[in-house]
Design a protein around this motif. Structure first.
Motif, PDB file in Angstrom:
ATOM      1  N   THR A 216     -42.724  -0.766 -16.843  1.00 33.28           N
ATOM      2  CA  THR A 216     -42.786  -0.820 -15.731  1.00 33.28           C
ATOM      3  C   THR A 216     -41.454   0.469 -14.979  1.00 33.28           C
ATOM      4  O   THR A 216     -41.730   1.557 -14.631  1.00 33.28           O
ATOM      5  CB  THR A 216     -42.576  -1.704 -14.765  1.00 33.28           C
ATOM      6  OG1 THR A 216     -43.313  -2.820 -14.562  1.00 33.28           O
ATOM      7  CG2 THR A 216     -42.712  -1.352 -13.353  1.00 33.28           C
ATOM      8  N   ALA A 217     -40.171   0.071 -16.210  1.00 35.90           N
ATOM      9  CA  ALA A 217     -39.462   0.907 -15.910  1.00 35.90           C
ATOM     10  C   ALA A 217     -39.110   2.615 -16.689  1.00 35.90           C
ATOM     11  O   ALA A 217     -38.945   3.690 -16.014  1.00 35.90           O
ATOM     12  CB  ALA A 217     -38.201   0.632 -16.741  1.00 35.90           C
ATOM     13  N   VAL A 218     -39.836   2.582 -17.773  1.00 33.48           N
ATOM     14  CA  VAL A 218     -40.701   3.796 -18.148  1.00 33.48           C
ATOM     15  C   VAL A 218     -41.367   4.420 -17.180  1.00 33.48           C
ATOM     16  O   VAL A 218     -41.205   5.470 -16.372  1.00 33.48           O
ATOM     17  CB  VAL A 218     -41.618   3.570 -19.235  1.00 33.48           C
ATOM     18  CG1 VAL A 218     -41.701   5.303 -20.436  1.00 33.48           C
ATOM     19  CG2 VAL A 218     -39.983   3.411 -20.571  1.00 33.48           C
ATOM     20  N   GLY A 219     -41.885   4.215 -17.038  1.00 32.23           N
ATOM     21  CA  GLY A 219     -42.906   4.683 -15.311  1.00 32.23           C
ATOM     22  C   GLY A 219     -42.615   5.167 -14.436  1.00 32.23           C
ATOM     23  O   GLY A 219     -42.958   6.535 -13.696  1.00 32.23           O
ATOM     24  N   GLY A 220     -41.320   4.564 -14.037  1.00 33.47           N
ATOM     25  CA  GLY A 220     -40.121   4.620 -13.334  1.00 33.47           C
ATOM     26  C   GLY A 220     -39.731   6.163 -13.401  1.00 33.47           C
ATOM     27  O   GLY A 220     -39.822   7.127 -12.673  1.00 33.47           O
TER      28      GLY A 220
END
Length: 133
Positions: free
Chosen positions: A75-79
């Motif tokens: 999720t953080a990498v997607g953000g």
């Protein structure tokens, strides 16, 4: 291969076409804030002749992860990718155990959509859902 408890061998993330290591450093800093419980190590390119430093930052790497932390990482990498795609496309390489994936963030995509696409590509385990009340 991922076990029921998480990712056995950890995760390695590289930013493709990042010869100075600046972009992976930005991702590392983003992950430190966004997923504070994630333990990462920095991987550097080998020192070249004439260099005095530890080499250019090449990747960030984690040890084995629980499904919840792995989902938070994706999720953080997607953000992070979503913020990058506003100005330019950014391509990353993710190595999980013996599997490797490359992903290029689409222009103007929402973070949730990128995280969903990344999760599907790497087979991210879903965190347990809290039953509705």
């Amino acid at each position: 291969m991922a076990s029921e408890t998480g990712v056995d061998g950890g995760v390695r993330i590289e930013v493709v076409d990042d010869p100075t290591g600046e972009e992976i450093a930005k991702l590392r800093d983003w992950l430190r804030v966004d997923v504070p419980r994630l333990r990462m190590t920095s991987v550097h390119h080998p020192v070249r002749p004439g260099e005095m430093s530890g080499g250019v930052l090449a990747a960030v790497q984690t040890a084995a992860l629980s499904p919840e932390v792995f989902a938070a990482l994706i999720t953080a990498v997607g953000g992070w990718l979503a913020t990058r795609t506003m100005s330019r496309r950014t391509r990353i390489r993710i190595k999980i155990d013996n599997r490797e994936f490359e992903y290029e963030g689409p222009a103007n995509a929402r973070p949730e959509e990128i995280a969903r696409q990344l999760g599907q590509a790497v087979g991210a385990p879903r965190p347990p859902q809290t039953p509705p009340r």
